[in-house]
Motif scaffolding. Structure first.
Motif, PDB file in Angstrom:
ATOM      1  N   ARG A  82       0.810  -1.228   0.000  1.00 21.12           N
ATOM      2  CA  ARG A  82       0.000   0.000   0.000  1.00 21.12           C
ATOM      3  C   ARG A  82       0.841   1.274   0.000  1.00 21.12           C
ATOM      4  NH1 ARG A  82      -4.004  -0.601   4.913  1.00 21.12           N
ATOM      5  NH2 ARG A  82      -4.945   1.244   3.933  1.00 21.12           N
ATOM      6  N   ARG A  83       2.168   1.114   0.003  1.00 26.15           N
ATOM      7  CA  ARG A  83       3.096   2.238   0.005  1.00 26.15           C
ATOM      8  C   ARG A  83       2.796   3.178   1.176  1.00 26.15           C
ATOM      9  NH1 ARG A  83       7.520   1.627  -3.191  1.00 26.15           N
ATOM     10  NH2 ARG A  83       7.743   3.887  -3.239  1.00 26.15           N
ATOM     11  N   ARG A  84       2.631   2.589   2.373  1.00 30.24           N
ATOM     12  CA  ARG A  84       2.306   3.367   3.557  1.00 30.24           C
ATOM     13  C   ARG A  84       3.353   3.121   4.635  1.00 30.24           C
ATOM     14  NH1 ARG A  84      -1.904   2.030   6.505  1.00 30.24           N
ATOM     15  NH2 ARG A  84      -2.368   4.122   7.261  1.00 30.24           N
ATOM     16  N   VAL A  85       3.672   4.184   5.378  1.00 33.33           N
ATOM     17  CA  VAL A  85       4.562   4.090   6.530  1.00 33.33           C
ATOM     18  C   VAL A  85       3.865   4.742   7.717  1.00 33.33           C
ATOM     19  CG1 VAL A  85       6.739   4.874   7.549  1.00 33.33           C
ATOM     20  CG2 VAL A  85       6.694   4.041   5.188  1.00 33.33           C
ATOM     21  N   VAL A  86       3.846   4.029   8.835  1.00 33.00           N
ATOM     22  CA  VAL A  86       3.230   4.549  10.060  1.00 33.00           C
ATOM     23  C   VAL A  86       4.296   4.553  11.148  1.00 33.00           C
ATOM     24  CG1 VAL A  86       1.488   4.186  11.834  1.00 33.00           C
ATOM     25  CG2 VAL A  86       0.941   3.746   9.424  1.00 33.00           C
ATOM     26  N   ALA A  87       4.506   5.705  11.767  1.00 35.45           N
ATOM     27  CA  ALA A  87       5.479   5.833  12.847  1.00 35.45           C
ATOM     28  C   ALA A  87       4.757   6.259  14.109  1.00 35.45           C
ATOM     29  CB  ALA A  87       6.555   6.861  12.485  1.00 35.45           C
ATOM     30  N   GLU A  88       4.821   5.421  15.130  1.00 32.24           N
ATOM     31  CA  GLU A  88       4.144   5.684  16.404  1.00 32.24           C
ATOM     32  C   GLU A  88       2.670   6.019  16.188  1.00 32.24           C
ATOM     33  OE1 GLU A  88       6.726   8.651  18.186  1.00 32.24           O
ATOM     34  OE2 GLU A  88       7.748   7.078  19.327  1.00 32.24           O
ATOM     35  N   GLY A  89       2.032   5.264  15.285  1.00 23.21           N
ATOM     36  CA  GLY A  89       0.607   5.404  15.056  1.00 23.21           C
ATOM     37  C   GLY A  89       0.198   6.505  14.094  1.00 23.21           C
TER      38      GLY A  89
END
Length: 230
Positions: free
Chosen positions: A147-154
């Motif tokens: 999905r080409r997504r990055v999540v950092a600390e929510g």
């Protein structure tokens, strides 16, 4: 202005020198891409917003609104369309500036048309990524390649195509240290003749966007690794 559609995706070429624009257009078309050409920055911004191209080949030295400002405005609007700069300014300051404002790659004039096509193909290959790969988590950062997504600390973090692919490459092999030359070869797809400072700038950009959650560790004298640093 010209427009040609093709199955490999539409590439917007922004170049005010007709001869150079034609060379780029012909080579991209030959490689199977659709091509739209524009000669100034304001028309380029309108074309990007209306046509949603797969990538933009953007001359830095445009009259009026130059390529750097076009890229800056795109990123300020959270438009992460891959951008490849074409520049006659063959010094590190200009190249690094382009990367810091969110460009994905660059070539300098005079350039090989085949190299430019290869760079566009590389950026698009990285952007589209592997469809079946499972999300990966290192520390407080989760990366979803499909999905080409990055999540950092929510919190979801917007990255350029190249920033995403550099982070993904490191996170696929947590704990392993890679040299700058290895990263240039594997992520960018070309040798270190362009200068390993490119890697350092992208790492700095990633750390700035990920903040304290960044899993990237510097190994002095060697390179970088992704680790759980909590």
């Amino acid at each position: 202005m010209s427009a040609e559609q093709n199955a490999r995706g539409l590439v917007l070429v922004v170049e005010d020198e007709p001869a150079i624009a034609d060379v780029i257009r012909l080579n991209l078309t030959k490689a199977g891409y659709g091509v739209q050409t524009e000669a100034d920055g304001l028309r380029a911004l309108a074309a990007i917003r209306n046509l949603r191209p797969a990538a933009v080949v953007l001359d830095v030295g445009l009259p009026g609104l130059d390529g750097v400002e076009v890229c800056r405005r795109l990123r300020a609007d959270e438009d992460w369309t891959p951008v490849l700069f074409v520049t006659a300014r063959d010094d590190e300051v200009d190249r690094i500036l382009g990367l810091e404002i969110g460009a994905d790659d660059y070539v300098t004039k005079p350039f090989s048309p085949r190299e430019l096509v290869a760079r566009v193909t590389g950026v698009l290959r990285r952007t589209r990524g592997p469809a079946a790969e499972e999300p990966r988590t290192v520390g407080a950062v989760t990366l979803d390649a499909a999905r080409r997504r990055v999540v950092a600390e929510g919190i979801e973090v917007e990255l350029t195509a190249t920033e995403f692919d550099l982070l993904a490459y490191l996170m696929r092999r947590p704990g392993r240290v890679f040299t700058r030359e290895q990263l240039l070869s594997e992520v960018w797809g070309y040798a270190a003749v362009v200068g390993t400072r490119t890697v350092d700038v992208h790492v700095a950009q990633l750390r700035g966007k990920l903040g304290a959650a960044s899993p990237i560790r510097t190994v002095r004298g060697v390179g970088y690794a992704a680790e759980d640093v909590r």
